[in-house]
Design a protein around this motif. Structure first.
Motif, PDB file in Angstrom:
ATOM      1  N   PHE A 156      -1.583  63.703 124.976  1.00 37.68           N
ATOM      2  CA  PHE A 156      -0.471  64.264 125.720  1.00 37.68           C
ATOM      3  C   PHE A 156      -0.464  65.781 125.540  1.00 37.68           C
ATOM      4  O   PHE A 156      -0.500  66.268 124.415  1.00 37.68           O
ATOM      5  N   PRO A 157      -0.395  66.547 126.609  1.00 36.31           N
ATOM      6  CA  PRO A 157      -0.577  68.000 126.497  1.00 36.31           C
ATOM      7  C   PRO A 157       0.682  68.806 126.182  1.00 36.31           C
ATOM      8  O   PRO A 157       0.598  69.989 125.912  1.00 36.31           O
ATOM      9  N   GLU A 158       1.858  68.183 126.256  1.00 34.21           N
ATOM     10  CA  GLU A 158       3.088  68.953 126.108  1.00 34.21           C
ATOM     11  C   GLU A 158       3.928  68.438 124.945  1.00 34.21           C
ATOM     12  O   GLU A 158       5.145  68.372 125.017  1.00 34.21           O
ATOM     13  N   GLN A 159       3.246  68.092 123.843  1.00 34.29           N
ATOM     14  CA  GLN A 159       3.935  67.415 122.764  1.00 34.29           C
ATOM     15  C   GLN A 159       5.038  68.232 122.109  1.00 34.29           C
ATOM     16  O   GLN A 159       5.967  67.686 121.534  1.00 34.29           O
ATOM     17  N   ASP A 175      -0.258  63.972 116.851  1.00 34.18           N
ATOM     18  CA  ASP A 175      -0.705  65.128 117.635  1.00 34.18           C
ATOM     19  C   ASP A 175       0.271  66.290 117.484  1.00 34.18           C
ATOM     20  O   ASP A 175      -0.129  67.444 117.333  1.00 34.18           O
ATOM     21  N   ARG A 189      -6.794  60.477 125.704  1.00 38.34           N
ATOM     22  CA  ARG A 189      -6.172  61.304 126.731  1.00 38.34           C
ATOM     23  C   ARG A 189      -4.905  61.892 126.117  1.00 38.34           C
ATOM     24  O   ARG A 189      -3.786  61.488 126.453  1.00 38.34           O
ATOM     25  N   TYR A 212      -1.391  59.428 129.807  1.00 42.51           N
ATOM     26  CA  TYR A 212      -1.829  60.028 128.549  1.00 42.51           C
ATOM     27  C   TYR A 212      -1.700  59.004 127.433  1.00 42.51           C
ATOM     28  O   TYR A 212      -1.312  57.861 127.661  1.00 42.51           O
ATOM     29  N   GLU A 261      -0.577  58.782 122.946  1.00 46.01           N
ATOM     30  CA  GLU A 261      -0.077  59.425 121.742  1.00 46.01           C
ATOM     31  C   GLU A 261      -0.552  58.631 120.532  1.00 46.01           C
ATOM     32  O   GLU A 261      -0.626  57.397 120.583  1.00 46.01           O
TER      33      GLU A 261
END
Length: 399
Positions: A38-41, A213, A36, A265, A267
């Motif tokens: 993290f979308p805003e790294q 990521d 899952r 999420y 990482e």
């Protein structure tokens, strides 16, 4: 740190990191583990459940001296050791180097015996340096376990091979569970409680990892974690150190569960040496300016321990993906370490602080026979120990 130079080196570092990281990810692609991510790294870091967001920051942000952090340090020192405000402070950065960490372990042990080893206000560690740093931070009382870690164990005690699994989509060539168990054995609950006590005195222990990521460095405030009430803080600290030591492809990445706006999420973190080999204060903050904001008057001394050789050994590389990536990564981190050391040196010059560097200069009669060769590490430890016991010849320029 040093404006134009800092950003040029940062651009080169990011480019090289992207190239090597991409190559490594191609090699280990196919891992079937669900994620899952993290979308805003690129904008923010997720929050670990049970911890304040301030336990870590991006390590590549250039910030002004943090008023909140300086004020907290000032309050802590005022209430515990106010006499420290008038004393010149010492700072230590410890690099990676795998089994060559025996050099740093021997140096610290010998330095204790010589009698001039200071108490460090800030200690930082990357990769192998992340294993050494907690012991350096805690002081001479922890010299013996540090020695044991770098003289008593061989490859089989640190990693277990899983080549077949790696060939069919595994994330690495080895299982690092044995290393995690060693870290947990030596950095136990009592030591973590003692770390919390030193944090309360205004001392800081920082460890660097790389968010795979985002392909960006992350700096963890380990003393703050130790001082928290979180029930799993020991496990978190152990896994941070493991992540900082986890060379991509050779070691599996370490996954951290995080949340953002109530959504869960994860990482992936790996060797901090992919991003930096050395750093003193997080986010390029001037050490002198930060310390002045915290109430200190003495300029102090920055010490750097580089756990690698001064000259590179010539070694033909096999035409295989792993061998090529390994050689590229080794070259990247070594040359990156040179740049990082010069950045620290230049910042020390700007801050009018003393700079002291140590690096492996000795030659050894035998090459190591394995990734963690106890005979080789013992020899390196003893040479560094004796040199430091007699008064280590610190260099006042980068090595």
């Amino acid at each position: 740190m040093a404006s134009g130079l800092d950003w040029r080196m940062e651009d080169r570092r990011r480019t090289a990191t992207w190239i090597v990281s991409t190559a490594l990810m191609i090699i280990i692609s196919g891992c079937a583990t669900s994620r899952r991510p993290f979308p805003e790294q690129q904008k923010s870091l997720g929050t670990l459940n049970g911890y304040e967001p301030q336990i870590r920051i991006w390590g590549d942000r250039t910030l002004e001296p943090a008023d909140d952090g300086a004020a907290l340090m000032q309050r802590q020192v005022s209430s515990s050791v106010p006499e420290q405000f008038k004393k010149a402070q010492a700072f230590l950065a410890v690099s990676g180097g795998s089994q060559n960490g025996a050099f740093g372990a021997g140096l610290l042990n010998g330095w204790t015996q010589e009698g001039s080893r200071p108490e460090f206000r800030i200690v930082t560690g990357i990769s192998t340096g992340s294993i050494i740093a907690p012991f350096a931070f805690m002081g001479p009382e922890y010299d013996e376990p540090l020695k044991l870690l770098f003289t008593q164990y061989s490859t089989k005690d640190v990693i277990s091979k899983r080549l077949v699994k790696a060939l069919f989509g595994g994330a690495s060539l080895t299982d690092s569970t044995p290393l995690l168990e060693l870290i947990a054995q030596y950095i136990d609950d009592d030591m973590i409680d003692a770390m919390a006590g030193e944090y309360a005195k205004g001392r800081r222990l920082y460890i660097g990892t790389t968010n795979l990521d985002a392909q960006r460095p992350v700096v963890w405030d380990v003393g703050k974690i130790a001082a928290s009430d979180a029930p799993d803080k020991a496990n978190l600290i152990h896994r941070i150190i493991l992540a900082s030591s986890s060379v991509p492809a050779a070691f599996p990445p370490v996954m951290f569960d995080v949340s953002k706006d109530g959504v869960e999420y994860d990482e992936l973190h790996v060797d901090g040496g992919i991003s930096y080999q050395l750093f003193i204060n997080p986010s390029s903050v001037s050490v002198r300016k930060f310390m002045e904001k915290a109430g200190f008057t003495g300029a102090g001394t920055v010490y750097v321990i580089r756990n690698n050789h001064r000259s590179s050994a010539w070694e033909p590389v096999k035409k295989s993906g792993i061998a090529i990536s390994s050689a590229a990564l080794s070259g990247l981190t070594k040359n990156q370490g040179n740049s990082d050391q010069y950045i620290i040196y230049l910042q020390a010059q700007m801050d009018e602080m003393e700079f002291k560097a140590a690096r492996i200069t000795e030659t050894f009669p035998n090459e190591p026979d394995e990734a963690f060769d106890p005979d080789y590490m013992n020899d390196m430890f003893e040479q560094a120990y004796e040199k430091a016991r007699q008064g280590y010849p610190w260099s006042d320029i980068p090595l």
